[in-house]
Motif scaffolding. Structure first.
Motif, mmCIF file in Angstrom:
data_model
loop_
_atom_site.group_PDB
_atom_site.id
_atom_site.type_symbol
_atom_site.label_atom_id
_atom_site.label_comp_id
_atom_site.label_asym_id
_atom_site.label_seq_id
_atom_site.Cartn_x
_atom_site.Cartn_y
_atom_site.Cartn_z
ATOM 1 N N UNK A 1 0.825 -4.938 -2.522
ATOM 2 C CA UNK A 1 1.766 -5.895 -1.949
ATOM 3 C C UNK A 1 3.059 -5.946 -2.741
ATOM 4 N N UNK A 2 2.952 -5.774 -4.065
ATOM 5 C CA UNK A 2 4.135 -5.743 -4.928
ATOM 6 C C UNK A 2 4.865 -4.422 -4.787
ATOM 7 N N UNK A 3 4.098 -3.327 -4.658
ATOM 8 C CA UNK A 3 4.673 -1.984 -4.660
ATOM 9 C C UNK A 3 4.756 -1.416 -3.249
ATOM 10 N N UNK A 4 5.177 -2.219 -2.308
ATOM 11 C CA UNK A 4 5.210 -1.811 -0.901
ATOM 12 C C UNK A 4 6.171 -0.656 -0.635
ATOM 13 N N UNK A 5 7.128 -0.431 -1.545
ATOM 14 C CA UNK A 5 8.099 0.643 -1.347
ATOM 15 C C UNK A 5 7.544 2.014 -1.731
ATOM 16 N N UNK A 6 6.395 2.029 -2.439
ATOM 17 C CA UNK A 6 5.786 3.292 -2.850
ATOM 18 C C UNK A 6 4.773 3.754 -1.812
ATOM 19 N N UNK A 7 4.601 5.082 -1.695
ATOM 20 C CA UNK A 7 3.535 5.581 -0.838
ATOM 21 C C UNK A 7 2.192 5.286 -1.505
ATOM 22 N N UNK A 8 1.140 5.281 -0.727
ATOM 23 C CA UNK A 8 -0.182 4.866 -1.223
ATOM 24 C C UNK A 8 -0.664 5.737 -2.372
ATOM 25 N N UNK A 9 -0.424 7.051 -2.299
ATOM 26 C CA UNK A 9 -0.889 7.965 -3.336
ATOM 27 C C UNK A 9 -0.224 7.654 -4.675
ATOM 28 N N UNK A 10 1.103 7.472 -4.647
ATOM 29 C CA UNK A 10 1.832 7.155 -5.882
ATOM 30 C C UNK A 10 1.414 5.794 -6.421
ATOM 31 N N UNK A 11 1.259 4.829 -5.526
ATOM 32 C CA UNK A 11 0.829 3.488 -5.937
ATOM 33 C C UNK A 11 -0.564 3.525 -6.569
ATOM 34 N N UNK A 12 -1.447 4.368 -6.027
ATOM 35 C CA UNK A 12 -2.797 4.503 -6.578
ATOM 36 C C UNK A 12 -2.758 5.047 -8.001
ATOM 37 N N UNK A 13 -1.935 6.085 -8.227
ATOM 38 C CA UNK A 13 -1.808 6.667 -9.561
ATOM 39 C C UNK A 13 -1.234 5.650 -10.542
ATOM 40 N N UNK A 14 -0.253 4.888 -10.091
ATOM 41 C CA UNK A 14 0.365 3.877 -10.949
ATOM 42 C C UNK A 14 -0.637 2.771 -11.271
ATOM 43 N N UNK A 15 -1.416 2.366 -10.282
ATOM 44 C CA UNK A 15 -2.426 1.328 -10.479
ATOM 45 C C UNK A 15 -3.402 1.742 -11.585
ATOM 46 N N UNK A 16 -3.816 2.998 -11.557
ATOM 47 C CA UNK A 16 -4.759 3.502 -12.553
ATOM 48 C C UNK A 16 -4.152 3.512 -13.952
ATOM 49 N N UNK A 17 -2.840 3.740 -14.033
ATOM 50 C CA UNK A 17 -2.173 3.726 -15.344
ATOM 51 C C UNK A 17 -2.106 2.307 -15.907
ATOM 52 N N UNK A 18 -1.863 1.340 -15.039
ATOM 53 C CA UNK A 18 -1.796 -0.055 -15.495
ATOM 54 C C UNK A 18 -3.191 -0.561 -15.847
ATOM 55 N N UNK A 19 -4.178 -0.155 -15.061
ATOM 56 C CA UNK A 19 -5.571 -0.566 -15.270
ATOM 57 C C UNK A 19 -6.186 0.283 -16.391
#
Length: 222
Positions: free
Chosen positions: A33-51
């Motif tokens: 919801x915060x990263x709505x401007x990113x495609x799902x694949x990029x958002x998934x990779x970023x999520x894993x880096x934060x987590x």
């Protein structure tokens, strides 16, 4: 210390607003919801880096740690750098500038000033390339306009205060927070100036003609 506490309080409020189910953690859908401007694949990779714990959710400490992490920039690709900028821009809309990051930016500014300690337009351009700041919204022509507006009339160099104005101008052009651009620049404190031998003409640090003697001064011409 008061500034840091205030910043964390602001971040906590932002985190809470993102935590739609109120469990004190962000799952992927809340993060998306915060990263709505990113495609799902990029958002998934970023999520894993934060987590960092890999438990499938982001707690507040992981959230804060990623925001203030300026290290390990060598491992970041162009895509992940853009994703990080998008993340910081989305999160840090609550705070336009970070006083602590300005200190790191000043170290980078000095490094890119080179041996002659003069920061010119080409130094700023090199920094923007190394930090992967150029995109569809912010192009090299935009940078030329920003640099010209920041420097004193009749001068070809800028001091750190004018550099800060350039950073603010870049953020405005990219439509992101100043802090997001600060964080991207601060990463270079660890890695330093990126040397590209195929673009030596763009790197003054290895092309300083003031150190040449004899026929090299005239490029071999008599």
């Amino acid at each position: 210390m008061a500034d840091i506490d205030q910043k964390k309080a602001q971040l906590k409020a932002k985190f809470k607003s993102m935590d739609t189910n109120g469990d004190g953690q962000l799952d992927f859908n809340e993060f998306l919801g915060l990263m709505s401007k990113l495609d799902t694949d990029t958002a998934t990779k970023l999520f894993k880096k934060v987590d960092k714990t890999g438990d499938g959710v982001i707690d507040f400490e992981e959230f804060v740690d990623y925001i203030y992490d300026t290290g390990k920039s060598k491992a970041r690709t162009t895509d992940t750098r853009h994703a990080r900028l998008a993340f910081l821009g989305a999160v840090d809309s609550i705070s336009e500038e970070d006083a602590e990051l300005w200190g790191k930016c000043e170290v980078v500014f000095q490094a890119y000033s080179g041996g002659d300690e003069k920061f010119e337009g080409r130094d700023l351009r090199k920094l923007c390339v190394d930090c992967v700041l150029f995109d569809r919204k912010f192009k090299q022509n935009d940078l030329d306009v920003i640099f010209t507006g920041a420097k004193a009339r009749g001068k070809n160099t800028i001091n750190f205060e004018a550099f800060k104005d350039c950073v603010r101008g870049i953020a405005k052009k990219k439509n992101c927070s100043t802090t997001a651009v600060q964080a991207a620049i601060a990463e270079r404190e660890e890695t330093g100036v990126q040397i590209n031998a195929t673009q030596a003409d763009a790197v003054r640090f290895h092309d300083d003609k003031s150190t040449y003697t004899g026929m090299h001064v005239t490029d071999g011409r008599h």
